[in-house]
Design an enzyme around this catalytic site. Structure first.
Site, PDB file in Angstrom:
ATOM      1  N   ASP A  96       0.857  -1.187   0.000  1.00 51.62           N
ATOM      2  CA  ASP A  96       0.000   0.000   0.000  1.00 51.62           C
ATOM      3  C   ASP A  96       0.894   1.238   0.000  1.00 51.62           C
ATOM      4  O   ASP A  96       1.669   1.449   0.939  1.00 51.62           O
ATOM      5  CB  ASP A  96      -0.845  -0.050   1.288  1.00 51.62           C
ATOM      6  CG  ASP A  96      -2.146   0.707   1.168  1.00 51.62           C
ATOM      7  OD1 ASP A  96      -2.169   1.729   0.455  1.00 51.62           O
ATOM      8  OD2 ASP A  96      -3.125   0.290   1.815  1.00 51.62           O
TER       9      ASP A  96
ATOM     10  N   HIS B 124     -11.095  -1.434   5.337  1.00 48.58           N
ATOM     11  CA  HIS B 124     -10.741  -0.965   6.690  1.00 48.58           C
ATOM     12  C   HIS B 124     -11.275   0.439   6.989  1.00 48.58           C
ATOM     13  O   HIS B 124     -11.081   0.930   8.093  1.00 48.58           O
ATOM     14  CB  HIS B 124      -9.223  -0.984   6.830  1.00 48.58           C
ATOM     15  CG  HIS B 124      -8.565  -0.010   5.886  1.00 48.58           C
ATOM     16  ND1 HIS B 124      -8.530  -0.204   4.519  1.00 48.58           N
ATOM     17  CD2 HIS B 124      -7.983   1.179   6.107  1.00 48.58           C
ATOM     18  CE1 HIS B 124      -7.922   0.815   3.958  1.00 48.58           C
ATOM     19  NE2 HIS B 124      -7.588   1.681   4.894  1.00 48.58           N
ATOM     20  N   ASP B 125     -11.887   1.080   6.015  1.00 51.35           N
ATOM     21  CA  ASP B 125     -12.448   2.422   6.241  1.00 51.35           C
ATOM     22  C   ASP B 125     -13.968   2.378   6.317  1.00 51.35           C
ATOM     23  O   ASP B 125     -14.614   3.429   6.359  1.00 51.35           O
ATOM     24  CB  ASP B 125     -12.072   3.364   5.085  1.00 51.35           C
ATOM     25  CG  ASP B 125     -10.594   3.657   5.045  1.00 51.35           C
ATOM     26  OD1 ASP B 125      -9.961   3.653   6.121  1.00 51.35           O
ATOM     27  OD2 ASP B 125     -10.053   3.880   3.944  1.00 51.35           O
TER      28      ASP B 125
ATOM     29  N   ASP C 172      -2.867   4.796  -2.334  1.00 52.42           N
ATOM     30  CA  ASP C 172      -3.811   5.460  -1.441  1.00 52.42           C
ATOM     31  C   ASP C 172      -4.260   6.812  -2.029  1.00 52.42           C
ATOM     32  O   ASP C 172      -3.424   7.584  -2.505  1.00 52.42           O
ATOM     33  CB  ASP C 172      -3.081   5.691  -0.108  1.00 52.42           C
ATOM     34  CG  ASP C 172      -3.981   6.187   0.996  1.00 52.42           C
ATOM     35  OD1 ASP C 172      -4.901   5.470   1.387  1.00 52.42           O
ATOM     36  OD2 ASP C 172      -3.749   7.320   1.474  1.00 52.42           O
TER      37      ASP C 172
ATOM     38  N   GLU D  82      -6.884   4.044  -5.289  1.00 51.85           N
ATOM     39  CA  GLU D  82      -8.042   4.432  -4.484  1.00 51.85           C
ATOM     40  C   GLU D  82      -8.445   5.834  -4.909  1.00 51.85           C
ATOM     41  O   GLU D  82      -7.654   6.767  -4.810  1.00 51.85           O
ATOM     42  CB  GLU D  82      -7.683   4.408  -3.001  1.00 51.85           C
ATOM     43  CG  GLU D  82      -8.914   4.658  -2.137  1.00 51.85           C
ATOM     44  CD  GLU D  82      -8.580   5.141  -0.734  1.00 51.85           C
ATOM     45  OE1 GLU D  82      -9.388   4.903   0.168  1.00 51.85           O
ATOM     46  OE2 GLU D  82      -7.528   5.783  -0.541  1.00 51.85           O
TER      47      GLU D  82
HETATM   48  C1  NOJ Z   1      -7.422   6.129   2.619  1.00 48.49           C
HETATM   49  C2  NOJ Z   1      -7.066   5.024   3.560  1.00 48.49           C
HETATM   50  O1  NOJ Z   1      -7.746   3.878   3.177  1.00 48.49           O
HETATM   51  C3  NOJ Z   1      -7.443   5.503   4.942  1.00 48.49           C
HETATM   52  O2  NOJ Z   1      -7.382   4.483   5.905  1.00 48.49           O
HETATM   53  C4  NOJ Z   1      -6.555   6.655   5.293  1.00 48.49           C
HETATM   54  O3  NOJ Z   1      -6.964   7.204   6.524  1.00 48.49           O
HETATM   55  C5  NOJ Z   1      -6.617   7.759   4.230  1.00 48.49           C
HETATM   56  N1  NOJ Z   1      -6.577   7.244   2.893  1.00 48.49           N
HETATM   57  C6  NOJ Z   1      -5.475   8.701   4.379  1.00 48.49           C
HETATM   58  O4  NOJ Z   1      -4.267   8.089   4.018  1.00 48.49           O
END
Ligand code: NOJ
Length: 557
Positions: free
Chosen positions: A96, A322-323, A196, A248
């Site tokens: 990542d 995870h978010d 990311d 992402e």
């Molecule tokens: C997306 C990530 O998935 C998340 O967990 C993170 O807090 C933010 N980007 C900032 O890096």
């Protein structure tokens, strides 16, 4: 560029996957010890959330050294060992890469703070305006997006936490640094990368107030984004054949996503977008309580599936990460129909066009955390918003209800490998409490041939064996049906029909209504389903609570 349509990717949130040394934190040797389990599941790639040196304000998404493994996760040797052990079992490792920002603990930012002009230009420093920050832009974790540095009487941009400073991609030296990092890890034998929030890296020339929003329209899919991604590709992973990449993309558009992921654009292999995961945001506000809008969920998937299909883009398919809260608790019924709804959600997702992702624990039905006090939460976004909502005057009970439904920690509780005290995750005290939902565990599923886990194995096999699932075209069936999410996948003569009931009430699917072959069992061969056999009634399929099915249409005349 290779398409990865026959692959399935498994996401590992390292901190919560498997603790090998009893410190309560998941780690790399822990992952290695569970590779046989992942091989058994049948996945092709393992995406690891960031394992680099970090102060962990955002659990590793605040990187302080991209070349080193954080000691809490293990060593470089451990990672190399994992890469080679995974390879032996036919799985590739994806790392990542957090390139929109670094931790403020990163050497570059520390040098910038000392006034070194070279490193100040690695970040985005600006003078304030009218005694305040340069713009009114908001951080995605709450509050203004600019951090004040009194020594310079200047501000630096942080679209996320104040300890995550945005990098200045305009600076060629920054870009060179980032290519070096990717190339370093490619040499270590990784198979790919997840980038990311990579569609936020290109900022505008001028920084001005956003009169109608939080600033995102100025930097999302920004002016040089495609140029930067093409250069990143050309200078790093594009040089190693078959490297798999996923970007992402925050608040993005279909048009941009087609370009990001079209094989002829040479940018990325595929993209995540999040529009479908905002269908329970009341008037766009995540920190609210609302049942999910089923029609909106269907419409959004339909828009993206059709658009990406038509224009040759490549979609990463996911309902959890995870978010996000756990999909089973959010879109299914984890109380009355946990098994049925987990399988239904998996089927609906995995049979779509694109590359499916399984988020750790999803494969045996992990649920939300159901925490009852703020002390149980660890996530920086959740605790920030707890304070913001308190200040806004919401009462404690309501705030805790909102967090129960919306907090990212719902997806971050440790894996329930078994039902022992430490749930097979740790011999120590876990860094975050276990989910309060009883009875769920990987061990339980492994013993049951009808389990969610066994069903995921079949879904993965189905994709591998059927070109129509890998690359057939997509078409929604019954767009306005109130309870069913149904679609067709077609490749030449082959047609596959997927029907999923998103509710706990029985409804009918009538093939005649959709111009499909006559509703008799001979015309619809069951490839997979979560009930024993189809239930036919007068030429219609009776679709039971949370029932799902994958049917091959084979007209017998
Ligand atoms: C997306 C990530 O998935 C998340 O967990 C993170 O807090 C933010 N980007 C900032 O890096």
């Amino acid at each position: 560029m290779k398409n990865f349509n026959d692959s399935v990717i498994y996401q590992i949130y390292v901190k919560s996957f498997m603790d090998s040394n009893g410190d309560g934190l998941g780690d790399i040797p822990g992952i290695t010890s569970r590779l046989d389990y992942l091989e058994k599941l049948g996945v092709d790639y393992l995406w690891l959330t960031p394992v680099f040196v970090s102060p962990m304000n955002d659990n590793g998404y605040d990187v302080a050294d991209y070349y080193k493994v954080d000691p809490s996760f293990g060593t470089l040797k451990d990672l190399e060992h994992l890469i080679s052990e995974a390879k032996k079992r036919g799985m590739g490792i994806m790392l990542d890469m957090v390139f929109n920002h670094t931790s403020t603990h990163h050497e570059w930012f520390q040098k910038a703070l000392k006034g070194d002009p070279k490193y100040k230009d690695y970040y985005i420093f600006r003078k304030g305006k009218d005694g305040g920050p340069p713009t009114n832009w908001m951080s995605k974790f709450g509050g203004n997006a600019w951090g004040y540095v009194p020594e310079f009487d200047e501000y630096y941009l942080h679209l996320f936490d104040k300890t995550q400073a945005d990098l200045n991609w305009e600076n060629q030296e920054v870009r060179e640094e980032l290519y070096r990092i990717v190339n370093f890890w490619l040499k270590k034998g990784v198979s790919g990368f997840r980038f990311d929030v990579v569609n936020l890296i290109s900022k505008p020339d001028e920084f001005v107030d956003d009169e109608i929003g939080d600033g995102r329209r100025f930097y999302t899919d920004g002016p040089k984004i495609h140029q930067y991604l093409k250069e990143l590709n050309r200078r790093s992973f594009g040089q190693v054949e078959d490297t798999i990449t996923v970007g992402e993309m925050s608040s993005t558009t279909l048009e941009d996503c087609v370009r990001y992921s079209h094989p002829e654009e040479d940018e990325l292999s595929m993209v995540f977008n999040f529009h479908h995961l905002k269908v329970d945001y009341d008037e766009g506000d995540k920190w609210s309580l609302m049942d999910f809008d089923f029609q909106a969920l269907k419409d959004i998937f339909d828009h993206w599936q059709s658009g990406m299909d038509e224009h040759g883009g490549n979609m990463a398919l996911f309902l959890s990460n995870h978010d996000q809260p756990r999909a089973l608790s959010r879109f299914g019924d984890d109380e009355n129909y946990p098994k049925e709804s987990a399988k239904m959600l998996a089927t609906t997702l995995h049979m779509l066009k694109g590359i499916p992702y399984i988020f750790q624990g999803e494969e045996f039905g992990m649920t939300n955390a159901y925490f009852t006090s703020i002390e149980e939460y660890r996530d920086v976004e959740s605790t920030n918003y707890y304070n913001i909502l308190k200040k806004e005057g919401l009462d404690e009970e309501k705030i805790l209800k909102i967090l129960q439904a919306k907090s990212r920690d719902n997806g971050r509780t440790p894996i329930l490998w078994n039902s022992d005290k430490g749930h097979g995750f740790t011999t120590g005290t876990p860094w975050i409490p276990f989910s309060r939902k009883e009875g769920v565990s990987a061990e339980r599923d492994l013993k049951d041939e009808n389990s969610i886990f066994a069903y995921y194995q079949k879904l993965i096999q189905l994709r591998k064996e059927n070109p129509v699932i890998q690359s057939g075209s997509y078409e929604m069936v019954g767009k306005n049906h109130k309870k069913l999410f149904s679609y067709l996948r077609t490749l030449e003569e082959k047609r596959v029909l997927v029907i999923s009931n998103f509710y706990g009430e029985q409804v009918y699917f009538d093939p005649a209504q959709h111009g499909l072959p006559e509703g008799i069992p001979e015309n619809y061969k069951v490839l997979l389903g979560n009930y024993d056999a189809l239930s036919w009634e007068n030429g219609k399929i009776s679709v039971r609570p949370y029932e799902t099915m994958v049917l091959s249409i084979e007209p017998h005349k």
